[in-house]
Design a protein around this motif. Structure first.
Motif, PDB file in Angstrom:
ATOM      1  N   PRO A 190     -25.914  28.357  23.579  1.00 56.01           N
ATOM      2  CA  PRO A 190     -25.643  27.772  22.263  1.00 56.01           C
ATOM      3  C   PRO A 190     -24.507  26.766  22.287  1.00 56.01           C
ATOM      4  CG  PRO A 190     -25.935  30.144  22.095  1.00 56.01           C
ATOM      5  CD  PRO A 190     -25.875  29.823  23.554  1.00 56.01           C
ATOM      6  N   MET A 191     -23.518  27.011  23.161  1.00 50.12           N
ATOM      7  CA  MET A 191     -22.387  26.090  23.249  1.00 50.12           C
ATOM      8  C   MET A 191     -22.815  24.757  23.852  1.00 50.12           C
ATOM      9  SD  MET A 191     -19.273  25.674  22.542  1.00 50.12           S
ATOM     10  CE  MET A 191     -18.083  24.389  22.937  1.00 50.12           C
ATOM     11  N   LEU A 206     -15.554  33.048  25.988  1.00 51.68           N
ATOM     12  CA  LEU A 206     -14.929  34.370  25.965  1.00 51.68           C
ATOM     13  C   LEU A 206     -15.637  35.244  24.943  1.00 51.68           C
ATOM     14  CD1 LEU A 206     -12.446  36.240  26.714  1.00 51.68           C
ATOM     15  CD2 LEU A 206     -11.313  35.224  24.722  1.00 51.68           C
ATOM     16  N   ASP A 207     -16.096  36.395  25.364  1.00 52.40           N
ATOM     17  CA  ASP A 207     -16.733  37.326  24.439  1.00 52.40           C
ATOM     18  C   ASP A 207     -15.681  37.889  23.491  1.00 52.40           C
ATOM     19  OD1 ASP A 207     -17.705  40.082  23.513  1.00 52.40           O
ATOM     20  OD2 ASP A 207     -19.513  39.272  24.448  1.00 52.40           O
ATOM     21  N   ALA A 208     -15.894  37.682  22.191  1.00 53.33           N
ATOM     22  CA  ALA A 208     -14.890  38.064  21.200  1.00 53.33           C
ATOM     23  C   ALA A 208     -14.784  39.571  21.013  1.00 53.33           C
ATOM     24  CB  ALA A 208     -15.210  37.402  19.859  1.00 53.33           C
ATOM     25  N   THR A 209     -15.756  40.332  21.511  1.00 52.98           N
ATOM     26  CA  THR A 209     -15.729  41.790  21.374  1.00 52.98           C
ATOM     27  C   THR A 209     -15.316  42.462  22.679  1.00 52.98           C
ATOM     28  OG1 THR A 209     -17.477  41.720  19.698  1.00 52.98           O
ATOM     29  CG2 THR A 209     -17.085  43.832  20.783  1.00 52.98           C
ATOM     30  N   SER A 238     -14.938  31.237  21.624  1.00 54.55           N
ATOM     31  CA  SER A 238     -15.574  32.524  21.333  1.00 54.55           C
ATOM     32  C   SER A 238     -16.528  32.348  20.161  1.00 54.55           C
ATOM     33  CB  SER A 238     -14.530  33.587  20.975  1.00 54.55           C
ATOM     34  OG  SER A 238     -13.877  34.068  22.125  1.00 54.55           O
ATOM     35  N   LEU A 239     -17.764  32.781  20.357  1.00 59.97           N
ATOM     36  CA  LEU A 239     -18.730  32.776  19.271  1.00 59.97           C
ATOM     37  C   LEU A 239     -18.507  34.034  18.443  1.00 59.97           C
ATOM     38  CD1 LEU A 239     -21.989  31.604  21.090  1.00 59.97           C
ATOM     39  CD2 LEU A 239     -20.085  30.254  20.200  1.00 59.97           C
ATOM     40  N   MET A 240     -18.282  33.834  17.140  1.00 53.93           N
ATOM     41  CA  MET A 240     -17.960  34.949  16.262  1.00 53.93           C
ATOM     42  C   MET A 240     -18.884  34.923  15.049  1.00 53.93           C
ATOM     43  SD  MET A 240     -13.803  34.568  16.562  1.00 53.93           S
ATOM     44  CE  MET A 240     -13.371  36.270  16.270  1.00 53.93           C
ATOM     45  N   GLU A 276      -3.473  26.747  21.395  1.00 51.68           N
ATOM     46  CA  GLU A 276      -4.147  25.553  20.899  1.00 51.68           C
ATOM     47  C   GLU A 276      -5.536  25.396  21.509  1.00 51.68           C
ATOM     48  OE1 GLU A 276      -1.639  22.231  21.621  1.00 51.68           O
ATOM     49  OE2 GLU A 276      -0.174  22.758  20.062  1.00 51.68           O
ATOM     50  N   LYS A 277      -5.773  26.047  22.648  1.00 48.63           N
ATOM     51  CA  LYS A 277      -7.083  25.972  23.308  1.00 48.63           C
ATOM     52  C   LYS A 277      -8.108  26.909  22.679  1.00 48.63           C
ATOM     53  CE  LYS A 277      -4.986  25.185  27.885  1.00 48.63           C
ATOM     54  NZ  LYS A 277      -4.895  25.730  29.275  1.00 48.63           N
ATOM     55  N   LEU A 278      -7.648  27.892  21.917  1.00 51.10           N
ATOM     56  CA  LEU A 278      -8.549  28.897  21.359  1.00 51.10           C
ATOM     57  C   LEU A 278      -9.422  28.288  20.261  1.00 51.10           C
ATOM     58  CD1 LEU A 278      -6.125  31.948  21.078  1.00 51.10           C
ATOM     59  CD2 LEU A 278      -7.740  31.436  22.911  1.00 51.10           C
ATOM     60  N   VAL A 279     -10.738  28.422  20.420  1.00 51.85           N
ATOM     61  CA  VAL A 279     -11.676  27.836  19.464  1.00 51.85           C
ATOM     62  C   VAL A 279     -12.649  28.917  18.996  1.00 51.85           C
ATOM     63  CG1 VAL A 279     -13.344  26.008  19.026  1.00 51.85           C
ATOM     64  CG2 VAL A 279     -11.517  25.641  20.709  1.00 51.85           C
ATOM     65  N   PRO A 280     -12.380  29.564  17.859  1.00 49.59           N
ATOM     66  CA  PRO A 280     -13.372  30.493  17.311  1.00 49.59           C
ATOM     67  C   PRO A 280     -14.492  29.700  16.641  1.00 49.59           C
ATOM     68  CG  PRO A 280     -11.439  30.395  15.885  1.00 49.59           C
ATOM     69  CD  PRO A 280     -11.143  29.518  17.067  1.00 49.59           C
TER      70      PRO A 280
END
Length: 366
Positions: free
Chosen positions: A68-69, A167-170, A199-201, A234-238
């Motif tokens: 998906p990404m 990154l798996d959010a769970t 992370s896909l949430m 700053e790199k974290l993208v939910p």
């Protein structure tokens, strides 16, 4: 329980039987670090490819939402005026030479993910175990001005300019240990070196962007070696994961997700790295108790016997690529397409980096 599930339960749960492999850890760590060091030494040389290369990958075993990404990146980059192409290994097939995947290609010949990607992304895609060879073949199409590698984070023969780490959010990074003690292909410190951590949430959790980012920071705070400074945060993208309809396997017709409530029992089919995430998405969308799960190994070669003859069935889009060619008695079979849209801040940051990379490569090439 499958061999894969047996390890996953230890890596991502409370079981510690894989600690029996701890004596191997120094050797594994040495080999992984040496591979990375050789890559960094070679990266100082002349660029391997003039068009920018973006890698979408992970450092853990199992599914994290790379496909998906990749689709979201293709869409965003096309809107920005780029003409991207995709390269992939083609898992499940033996692509020792580059193969151009088309919308008419068979999953048995090119792999399920590449066929799904080329049908959804509508851009050139080449598979090969040697991604350098795949990129060289892809770039024979002179209209392509950017390359996206589906997976390949550890394929260090391929130079890259930007890395998106999924990154798996769970599940996070599991127990934070390198293989085979844990699920990591590279140490947790690798997170400090990538450009984006995505992370896909769930889009249905009602959380704000800031709250989702805080959730990711808390998840990563459990691991030694992750430097949670401003630069990493700053790199974290939910990214909200969206699913709005089911698609009929044979006819391609769409149906609203309310169809999940029309039947008391479903067979949930998945041959992916993290089937529980697929199940959780269905539960969030209204799936009720009474379902039957049929989990298979990633890239499973499906047969008619895997699909129920009488229960309504819902599967992942990747599995549907293979199952569409089966001769099924059951006409009540559906798949769930997943959509993600990148936040504007992420896209703006990516485009800025690409502009800088293109200028640097032009200067080096003169």
């Amino acid at each position: 329980m499958s061999f894969e599930a047996y390890f996953n339960r230890a890596w991502y749960g409370k079981s510690k039987w894989t600690h029996l492999f701890l004596p191997l850890s120094p050797l594994v760590s040495y080999l992984v670090n040496q591979k990375r060091a050789r890559f960094l030494a070679q990266k100082k040389d002349k660029p391997q490819f003039i068009p920018p290369v973006i890698v979408v990958g992970n450092i853990t075993v199992g599914g994290t939402g790379k496909s998906p990404m990749v689709l979201a990146l293709v869409k965003a980059l096309k809107q920005a005026g780029y003409s991207p192409g995709i390269v992939s290994r083609g898992y499940g097939v033996s692509a020792t030479v580059p193969i151009l995947v088309t919308q008419k290609s068979l999953a048995s010949e090119c792999g399920d993910e590449p066929v799904m990607l080329v049908r959804r992304a509508d851009c050139p895609l080449v598979i090969c175990q040697d991604r350098v060879a795949a990129i060289n073949t892809l770039l024979m199409d002179e209209s392509i001005d950017l390359v996206i590698s589906d997976d390949g984070m550890q394929h260090y023969a391929m130079m890259r300019d930007i890395e998106f780490l999924m990154l798996d959010a769970t599940r996070g990074l599991g127990n934070g240990k390198l293989l085979p003690v844990g699920p990591l292909r590279e140490p947790v410190t690798r997170l400090n070196q990538v450009d984006f951590i995505v992370s896909l949430m769930s889009a249905d959790d009602g959380l704000s962007v800031a709250t989702r980012s805080e959730k990711l920071r808390y998840l990563l705070s459990r691991y030694d070696g992750v430097n949670l400074d401003d630069a990493l945060c700053e790199k974290l993208v939910p990214v909200p994961l969206q699913a709005s309809e089911l698609i009929h396997l044979k006819t391609g017709k769409a149906a609203p997700l309310t169809i999940l409530n029309e039947y008391p029992n479903w067979q949930i089919v998945a041959g992916i790295g993290n089937p529980e995430r697929f199940l959780n998405t269905l539960l969030e969308k209204g799936l009720k108790p009474g379902f039957k799960t049929s989990w298979f190994a990633d890239h499973h070669d499906f047969s008619e016997q895997d699909i129920s003859d009488d229960l309504p069935v819902v599967m992942t889009e990747k599995d549907a690529v293979k199952c569409k060619d089966l001769i099924l008695i059951n006409d009540n079979v559906w798949y769930l397409p997943i959509e993600v849209s990148l936040p504007k801040a992420c896209v703006d940051s990516l485009l800025l980096q690409l502009t800088k990379i293109k200028l640097e490569k032009q200067l080096v090439g003169k």
